[in-house]
Design a protein around this motif. Sequence first.
Motif, PDB file in Angstrom:
ATOM      1  N   ALA A   1       0.852  -1.182   0.000  1.00  0.00           N
ATOM      2  CA  ALA A   1       0.000   0.000   0.000  1.00  0.00           C
ATOM      3  C   ALA A   1       0.891   1.237   0.000  1.00  0.00           C
ATOM      4  N   VAL A   2       0.883   1.985  -1.090  1.00  0.00           N
ATOM      5  CA  VAL A   2       1.707   3.179  -1.209  1.00  0.00           C
ATOM      6  C   VAL A   2       0.851   4.371  -0.795  1.00  0.00           C
ATOM      7  N   ILE A   3       1.258   5.017   0.293  1.00  0.00           N
ATOM      8  CA  ILE A   3       0.438   6.038   0.944  1.00  0.00           C
ATOM      9  C   ILE A   3       1.147   7.382   0.927  1.00  0.00           C
ATOM     10  N   PRO A   4       0.443   8.472   0.605  1.00  0.00           N
ATOM     11  CA  PRO A   4       1.065   9.792   0.653  1.00  0.00           C
ATOM     12  C   PRO A   4       1.392  10.185   2.090  1.00  0.00           C
ATOM     13  N   GLY A   5       2.638  10.542   2.317  1.00  0.00           N
ATOM     14  CA  GLY A   5       3.072  10.907   3.659  1.00  0.00           C
ATOM     15  C   GLY A   5       4.515  10.509   3.883  1.00  0.00           C
ATOM     16  N   PRO A   6       5.146  11.016   4.948  1.00  0.00           N
ATOM     17  CA  PRO A   6       6.547  10.709   5.245  1.00  0.00           C
ATOM     18  C   PRO A   6       6.722   9.284   5.732  1.00  0.00           C
ATOM     19  N   ALA A   7       7.961   8.905   6.015  1.00  0.00           N
ATOM     20  CA  ALA A   7       8.276   7.537   6.404  1.00  0.00           C
ATOM     21  C   ALA A   7       7.507   7.101   7.644  1.00  0.00           C
ATOM     22  N   GLU A   8       7.115   8.052   8.484  1.00  0.00           N
ATOM     23  CA  GLU A   8       6.416   7.713   9.727  1.00  0.00           C
ATOM     24  C   GLU A   8       4.940   7.408   9.523  1.00  0.00           C
ATOM     25  N   VAL A   9       4.420   7.603   8.310  1.00  0.00           N
ATOM     26  CA  VAL A   9       2.985   7.491   8.115  1.00  0.00           C
ATOM     27  C   VAL A   9       2.469   6.077   8.379  1.00  0.00           C
ATOM     28  N   CYS A  10       3.267   5.048   8.091  1.00  0.00           N
ATOM     29  CA  CYS A  10       2.814   3.672   8.347  1.00  0.00           C
ATOM     30  C   CYS A  10       2.560   3.471   9.838  1.00  0.00           C
ATOM     31  N   ALA A  11       3.531   3.894  10.666  1.00  0.00           N
ATOM     32  CA  ALA A  11       3.380   3.754  12.115  1.00  0.00           C
ATOM     33  C   ALA A  11       2.215   4.596  12.623  1.00  0.00           C
ATOM     34  N   GLN A  12       2.030   5.791  12.052  1.00  0.00           N
ATOM     35  CA  GLN A  12       0.929   6.650  12.473  1.00  0.00           C
ATOM     36  C   GLN A  12      -0.420   6.004  12.194  1.00  0.00           C
ATOM     37  N   LEU A  13      -0.483   5.209  11.133  1.00  0.00           N
ATOM     38  CA  LEU A  13      -1.725   4.526  10.781  1.00  0.00           C
ATOM     39  C   LEU A  13      -1.851   3.167  11.457  1.00  0.00           C
ATOM     40  N   GLY A  14      -0.809   2.765  12.177  1.00  0.00           N
ATOM     41  CA  GLY A  14      -0.861   1.485  12.881  1.00  0.00           C
ATOM     42  C   GLY A  14      -0.677   0.288  11.976  1.00  0.00           C
ATOM     43  N   ILE A  15       0.031   0.470  10.859  1.00  0.00           N
ATOM     44  CA  ILE A  15       0.278  -0.622   9.920  1.00  0.00           C
ATOM     45  C   ILE A  15       1.779  -0.751   9.695  1.00  0.00           C
TER      46      ILE A  15
END
Length: 221
Positions: free
Chosen positions: A199-213
Amino acid sequence: MNLSEVTYPKDTKNRVQNLLVQEARRKPKTAPRWRKPAALTFAGLALAGTTAAGVYVAFAPVEDKRDIRCYYHADLTTRPPVEGSPGETKPPYITTGIFITGFDAKNNPNPDDKNAGMQQIADPINQCSRVWDMGNMNLSGINDDLIPEGFISPTPGAMPTAEAVVDQNGKPLFRDPALRSFGNFIPFLTACVVDGTVAVIPGPAEVCAQLGIPALDESSR
């Protein structure tokens, strides 16, 4: 876009906040000077801690990368409306892939494989950058909020420009040098993992952790 502007599912946001609180309460332990930090892996999942923010980032591998999700926003649940169809919605992402040249769909040896005839995507960030560049991520203005003020978007339906554009990692968007950019805005993108899919998501490297994934384990290439 600031991380404070990212929209998250309520339950996911609470889990991330709890994780931050738990980490903040931990007492740091002094490690021997000879010991180098390392990511811990278990059952295909790696956890790496950041020292400044106290956020743990999970990394997960994805073996099948033929079908890539390009998300409109850093939001895993909100379904945008379908233009021209009142009350109808679509997934929060577009799927993208590359067909194998000459694949014979009629003689498909794996008819139950929905991704048969598709290539493995070696660079999901580059692949979704192309989708953004072509304007497919903003057909109805659903992510105008990500476009910086002053950015001039091309006229809808306009032909590609004479400019060869590279992605955020400096790689050309298209392997063929004859192909040029459409000139649409491409945000910074991060590869995460949702439902076992890239899943390629707009946002910085921390965005995965912020989304809990988990973030995509790039070593699984």
